[in-house]
Design an enzyme around this catalytic site. Structure first.
Site, PDB file in Angstrom:
ATOM      1  N   ARG A   5      -9.130   1.700   9.393  1.00  0.00           N
ATOM      2  CA  ARG A   5      -8.607   0.358   9.624  1.00  0.00           C
ATOM      3  C   ARG A   5      -9.637  -0.532  10.307  1.00  0.00           C
ATOM      4  O   ARG A   5      -9.308  -1.635  10.724  1.00  0.00           O
ATOM      5  CB  ARG A   5      -7.381   0.470  10.514  1.00  0.00           C
ATOM      6  CG  ARG A   5      -6.159  -0.279   9.969  1.00  0.00           C
ATOM      7  CD  ARG A   5      -5.027   0.083  10.885  1.00  0.00           C
ATOM      8  NE  ARG A   5      -3.803  -0.622  10.712  1.00  0.00           N
ATOM      9  CZ  ARG A   5      -2.760  -0.152  10.039  1.00  0.00           C
ATOM     10  NH1 ARG A   5      -2.835   0.976   9.387  1.00  0.00           N
ATOM     11  NH2 ARG A   5      -1.635  -0.831  10.034  1.00  0.00           N
ATOM     12  N   ARG A  44      11.589  -6.663   4.697  1.00  0.00           N
ATOM     13  CA  ARG A  44      11.537  -5.219   4.954  1.00  0.00           C
ATOM     14  C   ARG A  44      12.174  -4.897   6.298  1.00  0.00           C
ATOM     15  O   ARG A  44      12.841  -3.882   6.447  1.00  0.00           O
ATOM     16  CB  ARG A  44      10.079  -4.737   4.928  1.00  0.00           C
ATOM     17  CG  ARG A  44       9.955  -3.238   5.109  1.00  0.00           C
ATOM     18  CD  ARG A  44       8.548  -2.762   4.830  1.00  0.00           C
ATOM     19  NE  ARG A  44       7.665  -2.968   5.955  1.00  0.00           N
ATOM     20  CZ  ARG A  44       6.349  -2.733   5.932  1.00  0.00           C
ATOM     21  NH1 ARG A  44       5.778  -2.299   4.826  1.00  0.00           N
ATOM     22  NH2 ARG A  44       5.609  -2.918   6.989  1.00  0.00           N
ATOM     23  N   ARG A  99       0.038  -8.179  13.849  1.00  0.00           N
ATOM     24  CA  ARG A  99      -0.534  -7.239  12.875  1.00  0.00           C
ATOM     25  C   ARG A  99      -1.413  -7.973  11.865  1.00  0.00           C
ATOM     26  O   ARG A  99      -2.426  -7.451  11.419  1.00  0.00           O
ATOM     27  CB  ARG A  99       0.582  -6.445  12.194  1.00  0.00           C
ATOM     28  CG  ARG A  99       1.062  -5.304  13.108  1.00  0.00           C
ATOM     29  CD  ARG A  99       2.465  -4.867  12.796  1.00  0.00           C
ATOM     30  NE  ARG A  99       2.623  -4.349  11.463  1.00  0.00           N
ATOM     31  CZ  ARG A  99       3.757  -4.428  10.774  1.00  0.00           C
ATOM     32  NH1 ARG A  99       4.811  -5.015  11.283  1.00  0.00           N
ATOM     33  NH2 ARG A  99       3.820  -3.904   9.571  1.00  0.00           N
ATOM     34  N   ARG A 153      12.455  -1.389  10.716  1.00  0.00           N
ATOM     35  CA  ARG A 153      11.261  -0.928  11.419  1.00  0.00           C
ATOM     36  C   ARG A 153      11.072  -1.740  12.694  1.00  0.00           C
ATOM     37  O   ARG A 153      11.097  -2.961  12.664  1.00  0.00           O
ATOM     38  CB  ARG A 153      10.027  -1.093  10.521  1.00  0.00           C
ATOM     39  CG  ARG A 153       9.508   0.201   9.969  1.00  0.00           C
ATOM     40  CD  ARG A 153       8.325  -0.011   9.076  1.00  0.00           C
ATOM     41  NE  ARG A 153       7.142  -0.485   9.806  1.00  0.00           N
ATOM     42  CZ  ARG A 153       5.913  -0.369   9.310  1.00  0.00           C
ATOM     43  NH1 ARG A 153       5.719   0.206   8.144  1.00  0.00           N
ATOM     44  NH2 ARG A 153       4.893  -0.827   9.983  1.00  0.00           N
ATOM     45  N   LYS A 200       0.823  -1.213   0.000  1.00  0.00           N
ATOM     46  CA  LYS A 200       0.000   0.000   0.000  1.00  0.00           C
ATOM     47  C   LYS A 200       0.859   1.267   0.000  1.00  0.00           C
ATOM     48  O   LYS A 200       0.583   2.200  -0.736  1.00  0.00           O
ATOM     49  CB  LYS A 200      -0.931   0.036   1.228  1.00  0.00           C
ATOM     50  CG  LYS A 200      -1.969  -1.063   1.263  1.00  0.00           C
ATOM     51  CD  LYS A 200      -2.963  -0.860   2.399  1.00  0.00           C
ATOM     52  CE  LYS A 200      -2.307  -0.859   3.776  1.00  0.00           C
ATOM     53  NZ  LYS A 200      -1.683  -2.158   4.150  1.00  0.00           N
TER      54      LYS A 200
END
Ligand code: AMP
Length: 191
Positions: free
Chosen positions: A89, A128, A145, A134, A14
Site C-alpha cells: 500500500r 457498502r 482513506r 463496516r 478490488k
C-alpha cells in the site's frame, strides 16, 4: 509462481474482483484488510494493535503488516502465487514485498490498476457501509482513506509503471466486464 498486485482506490472493486480471480486462476486472494479484520474479531494481539489505525482509516505500521503477509504467503495454498488485495500500500511496503518475494524466488508479475472516478467511489463506499456495516465505512473515515490512498498508495502506480508492470483497467464498467479485462490482461503475462 504468479503474483498479481491489484491497485486502486478504496471502493474500486478490488475485493470483488480478487474473489472472482481466485476461481478463474486457482490462486488465493491475500487481502490484508480481511486479515486485520479477522484478528480484530478474534481479539488477538495483532488485532488490538491494528484497531485504532483501522478505525481512523490510517495505515497499520509497516513492520507488523509485512510480518503478517510473510506469514500468510508461507502457507501452502500460496505455493503457486497469490492475488494481493490491499498490499503493498506504499512504496516502502512494495520494497519490503520485493525482498520477501525474492526470498521465495518469485517476483510481482502484473499490477492491474483499477481506476474509478472519486465521486463514484464515495457513493459506492457509503452504499457498502449501509449493506455491510463496516465500521470504517463512515464518511469521515472514507475521506481519510481516500487521502491516505492518494498520499501513500497512488505513488505505487509510478513505482510499478517504471518496472513496466502496470495494466490499466476501467473500473466503472460492470463487474463482469472488469473481470473479463483483468483475466485477459493476466493471461497475457501468465502465458
Ligand atoms: P481494506 O479492507 O484494504 O480497505 O483495509 C482496511 C484497513 O486495514 C485500512 O484502512 C488499514 O487501516 C488496514 N490495512 C489494510 N491493508 C494494509 C496495509 N497494506 N498496510 C497498512 N494498513 C493496512
Amino acid at each position: 509462481m504468479l503474483f498479481i498486485v491489484l491497485i486502486g482506490p478504496p471502493g474500486a472493486g478490488k475485493g470483488t474482483q480478487a474473489k472472482l480471480l481466485e476461481q478463474a486462476l486457482d490462486l488465493p486472494q491475500v487481502a490484508t484488510g480481511d486479515l486485520f479484520r479477522e484478528n480484530l474479531k478474534n481479539d488477538t494481539p495483532l488485532g488490538k494493535l491494528a484497531k485504532s489505525y483501522m478505525e481512523a482509516g490510517e495505515l497499520v505500521p509497516d513492520e507488523v503488516t509485512v510480518e503478517m503477509v510473510r506469514d500468510r504467503l508461507g502457507r501452502s495454498d500460496c505455493a503457486n502465487g497469490a492475488i494481493m488485495d490491499g498490499f503493498p500500500r506504499s512504496p516502502v511496503q512494495a520494497d519490503a514485498f520485493e525482498e520477501l518475494l525474492g526470498s521465495m524466488n518469485a517476483t510481482v508479475n502484473i499490477v492491474p490498476y483499477i481506476y474509478v472516478d472519486e465521486e463514484v467511489l464515495i457513493e459506492r463506499l457509503l452504499k457498502r457501509a449501509e449493506i455491510e456495516g463496516r465500521a470504517d465505512d463512515n464518511e469521515e473515515t472514507i475521506r481519510t482513506r481516500m487521502r491516505v490512498y492518494k498520499e501513500q498508495t497512488a505513488p505505487l502506480i509510478d513505482y510499478y509503471s517504471a518496472k513496466g508492470l502496470v495494466n490499466k483497467i476501467d473500473g466503472e464498467q460492470s463487474i463482469e466486464a472488469v473481470n473479463r479485462d483483468l483475466v485477459a490482461a493476466i493471461r497475457l503475462v501468465a502465458a
